[in-house]
Design an enzyme around this catalytic site. Structure first.
Site, short mmCIF file in Angstrom:
data_model
loop_
_atom_site.label_atom_id
_atom_site.label_comp_id
_atom_site.label_asym_id
_atom_site.label_seq_id
_atom_site.Cartn_x
_atom_site.Cartn_y
_atom_site.Cartn_z
CB VAL A 11 -11.26 2.74 -12.09
CG1 VAL A 11 -11.50 4.24 -12.22
CG2 VAL A 11 -10.33 2.48 -10.91
CG PHE A 151 -8.01 9.06 -4.24
CD1 PHE A 151 -6.66 8.95 -3.90
CD2 PHE A 151 -8.42 10.15 -4.99
CE1 PHE A 151 -5.74 9.92 -4.30
CE2 PHE A 151 -7.51 11.13 -5.38
CZ PHE A 151 -6.17 11.02 -5.03
CE LYS A 153 -11.59 1.51 1.74
NZ LYS A 153 -12.16 2.86 1.75
CB ILE A 252 -0.77 0.55 11.56
CG1 ILE A 252 -2.00 0.60 12.45
CG2 ILE A 252 -0.36 1.94 11.09
CD1 ILE A 252 -1.73 1.24 13.81
CB ALA A 254 2.17 -6.98 11.01
N GLY A 255 1.25 -8.11 8.12
CA GLY A 255 0.64 -9.20 7.35
C GLY A 255 1.62 -9.77 6.36
N GLY A 259 -0.72 -6.27 -2.01
CA GLY A 259 -0.76 -6.67 -3.41
C GLY A 259 -1.78 -5.81 -4.12
CB CYS A 262 -3.39 0.46 -6.77
SG CYS A 262 -4.87 0.64 -7.78
CE LYS A 323 -9.29 -3.93 -1.38
NZ LYS A 323 -9.35 -2.58 -0.96
#
Ligand code: NAD
Length: 452
Positions: A11, A151, A153, A252, A254-255, A259, A262, A323
């Protein structure tokens, strides 16, 4: 403007380079001397697409500098951003020690009135605590503390910072509002996305946003398990509900669980905050519980396909970061899988384009004794593997060479933790396929048995 950013992590560094890019003079300080040494040479200690180019150009222009002493960094600052970590304490609370330490260290070095901005995610009331500390220790100098949660990502952080959906400024002080508006105005030129509210509301807004997003993911993961019960493909359901504008397509999927630095810690912090108030948040308790179950799903699926005893088997993993687009492995689903496989005596061969070094540091013993091997490229880790697990959906995994994969692996089992692949296509390539909430095709088990 003259800005100081304290904390050069995901950040703080993004905040610093983006403000410098807009023409401000920014000095960054971090207690980690190694980080500062790298940054002074224009090397980013974190992976974030595009950050090094901005780092180089702003260092070269003289607008961005790095130091390790607070005294020099805040000397002329009109605005001081606190962007230090707020990790989970053992009891789940957000540990605000780093923020409070900065608040205590600031007053002797700030002889002029400044705006102190809490950018870190912190429990409701933290900005007020920082204000009290400053008021107590800054004889005669009136600093104003603002909450301005972030905020962004990871993986798309520069874009998020440069083109924010909204900027939340928590302060009732009109003067501080004016300065903060002026600071952020270049980022919202086409229309004003700056929202003013109380410090406490700003802090709560950040937690509420993360809680809502985590809820969407856990809801979808629960739907995936429900779809399994009825032999329905959750991917079809996802598209079907996402088309409804009230629901939308984001978050939305599925996975194998959420993690990162945050969602997990912020949900835990909220549950702890609720506990402290003598209340409960049953929805968030369920969100957290579902996510735990989901992170264990990959290992359980391996056991149901390959048998309970995985000793001596080789599992290939594609993707280790929490990710795509980041090297961050904090609370990553890959770690739950790695730890379960290590405990079960399986061998792991893993590849990640960016996060492998962080994983190697984390599991140094397993790397040393050869139980965990980190490959340089994706196909190399498939050699003699009994299964491939896709954990992080990096773009380069989207269209792999299935024939080559099949030829390298000992057993053709593909566990798709992100529902990236078309099950029929993968099956035609000779694999047994298992996705999240996607009905297993009966013949697949026969494929696997024959191969085993
Ligand atoms: P990080 O761990 O990457 O960075 C924190 C940095 O602060 C580290 O470099 C550390 O050395 C430094 N630091 C700690 N104490 C210090 C001190 N006293 N003086 C100077 N430096 C000090 O953390 P992060 O991911 O950047 O997160 C920071 C905050 O922002 C957290 O509260 C987090 O919840 C929040 N946040 C993170 C993200 C994200 O995607 N990472 C997004 C939004 C909000």
């Amino acid at each position: 403007m003259q800005i100081c950013v304290i904390g050069c992590g995901y950040v703080g560094l993004v905040t610093a380079v983006c403000f410098a890019e807009m023409g401000n003079r920014v000095t960054c300080v971090d207690s980690n001397a190694e980080r500062i040494a790298l940054l002074k040479r224009g090397i980013s200690p974190i992976f974030e697409p595009g950050i090094e180019a901005l780092l180089h150009s702003n260092i070269a222009s003289g607008r961005l500098t790095f130091g390790s002493t607070l005294a020099a960094a805040v000397k002329e600052a009109e605005i001081v951003f606190i962007a230090v970590g707020t990790p989970s304490a053992a009891d789940g609370a957000a540990d605000v020690t780093q923020i409070l330490a900065v608040a205590q260290a600031l007053p002797p070095h700030l002889s002029h009135p400044a705006i102190i901005v809490c950018k870190s995610t912190a429990p409701v009331g933290t900005a007020c605590r920082v204000q009290s500390i400053l008021d107590e220790r800054s004889a005669g100098v009136q600093h104003r503390v603002v909450s301005n949660p972030e905020f962004l990502k990871e993986g798309d952080a520069l874009n998020d910072f440069m083109r924010p959906d909204r900027i939340i400024i928590g302060t009732d002080d009109k003067g501080a509002q004016r300065v903060m508006h002026q600071l952020y105005e270049p980022f919202v030129r086409n229309h004003d996305r700056i929202m003013f509210m109380s410090r406490r509301a700003a802090e709560m807004t950040k937690y509420a946003a993360n809680a809502f997003l985590a809820t969407k993911i856990s809801f979808m993961n629960e739907m995936a398990a429900f779809c399994d019960e009825f032999a329905v493909d959750v991917e079809q359901v996802r598209k079907g509900i996402g088309a409804d504008q009230r629901i939308g397509h984001h978050f939305i999927y599925a996975g194998c669980g959420y993690g990162g630095s945050c969602f997990p810690k912020d949900i835990r912090a909220m549950l702890h905050m609720a506990d402290g108030q003598g209340t409960r948040m049953p929805i968030l308790e369920a969100v957290e519980a579902r996510n735990q179950t989901q992170k264990e799903w990959l290992f359980r699926s391996l056991q149901s396909s390959l048998g309970q005893d995985l000793r001596g088997l080789t599992v290939a993993i594609w993707g280790l970061a929490f990710k795509p687009g980041t090297d961050d492995i904090r609370d990553a689903p890959s770690r739950v899988l790695i730890e379960s496989l290590l405990a079960a005596g399986a061998r792991i061969q893993a590849f990640d384009p960016i996060a492998a070094d962080n994983i190697a540091r984390c599991y140094a013993m397993a790397v040393d004794n050869g139980q965990l091997k980190l490959g340089e490229e994706p196909y190399a880790v498939l050699n003699n593997a009994d299964a491939l697990v896709l954990v992080t959906e990096w773009k380069q995994f989207r269209q792999p060479d299935f024939a080559l994969m099949r030829s390298l692996m000992r057993r053709p089992l593909l566990l798709d933790g992100r529902n990236q692949y078309d099950p029929q296509m993968v099956e035609r390539a000779g694999f047994a396929y298992q996705g999240v909430g996607r009905p297993a095709i009966r013949t697949q088990l026969a494929v696997l048995r024959r191969a085993g």
